[in-house]
Design an enzyme around this catalytic site. Sequence first.
Site, short mmCIF file in Angstrom:
data_model
loop_
_atom_site.label_atom_id
_atom_site.label_comp_id
_atom_site.label_asym_id
_atom_site.label_seq_id
_atom_site.Cartn_x
_atom_site.Cartn_y
_atom_site.Cartn_z
CE LYS A 1 -3.54 -0.52 -0.57
NZ LYS A 1 -5.12 -1.10 -0.38
CB SER B 1 -3.40 -10.75 2.50
OG SER B 1 -2.40 -9.91 2.58
#
Length: 356
Positions: free
Chosen positions: A52, A294
Amino acid sequence: MTIRTTEGRKRLYDSILDTVGNTPAVRVNRVSPGHVTVYVKFEAFNPAGSIKDRLALNIIEAAEREGRLKPGQTVVEATSGNTGIGLAMVCAAKGYPLVVTMADSFSVERRKLMRFLGAKVVLTPRALKGFGMYTKAKELAEQNGWFLASQFETKDNADIHEATTAREILADFEGERLDYWVTGYGTGGTVSGVARRLRQERPETKIVLTEPANAAIVSSGHVNARNESHQPTGSHPDFEPHPIQGWTPDFIPWVLQEAIDGSYYDELVPIPGPEGIAWSRRLAREEGIFTGISGGATFAVAMRLAETAPEGSVMLVMLPDTGERYLSTPLFEGVEEDMTEEERAISRSTPSAQME
Ligand code: PMP
């Protein structure tokens, strides 16, 4: 084998922000079956530890370029953590105040990391799910004239993955086989942006998207309603809380809708959270690759695909962040603070420095 040497990067960096991206694709050597070759694109190498950082940097710089963000203006965003940590890094480096809204169900270390980087973290009740933190951020932006980062709607999200993540993959696999590229989604920026280029330049590469088995909202076929700004107007009926932080919010984001509408993926594979946790642990213990839940879940899907993949297949798996972000979560359940019996026995096997 002689000692390893390093050469330096042969350049000096003007800002921490210039170190975002260019993450390595690394082969796994011990956990994957022998008939396939599996690489991981390890996004923990980004300066604030996750994929991110790319989006955070572009949201701020695109807004600066287009005059949508004024000097000193407060930035606000709803985020389960990595976007907030990335934004906190970018805002610190560029001098913008940052307010993050976040459901109180996300890990405590995420809050502390953002606060350590100078951001304010406003918690929202977990019962209100992702939609609650999202509504709070929107309200704060409207009421105070703050800049809403809008990671779920902005084109600056997928664009940066097209401009960086995809280019890196194409460069690293130039002249090499690439049969499968595997990713999950949170906003969908990674899949939408990377797939734009892969579809054009590596049409033979199968794109595999994954989502939590108990929140398989894309698999459901139902698209939630959105307003004229492409923001969701409510929770998706098939959403359930899942342990894969950063994946699947309780709505289908606009950024992801591009990948759905454009048939950017060849397979959609639901994966149970516990399988992701198990593979994250195995990657750490058997490969020395320390990634979050994840990453483990994405890798779990690759291992399922490997069961039927033809001999010689090459896969690339996205690992979005570092496992250090999960110390207080189920990922670390069973990791003891005190010495185990086995460790006590090692201690007792020599006379010095034994604990009481
Ligand atoms: N994994 C983690 C840990 C994340 O924080 C995110 C981003 N929310 C993703 C995966 C998914 O990335 P994207 O938003 O680009 O779909």
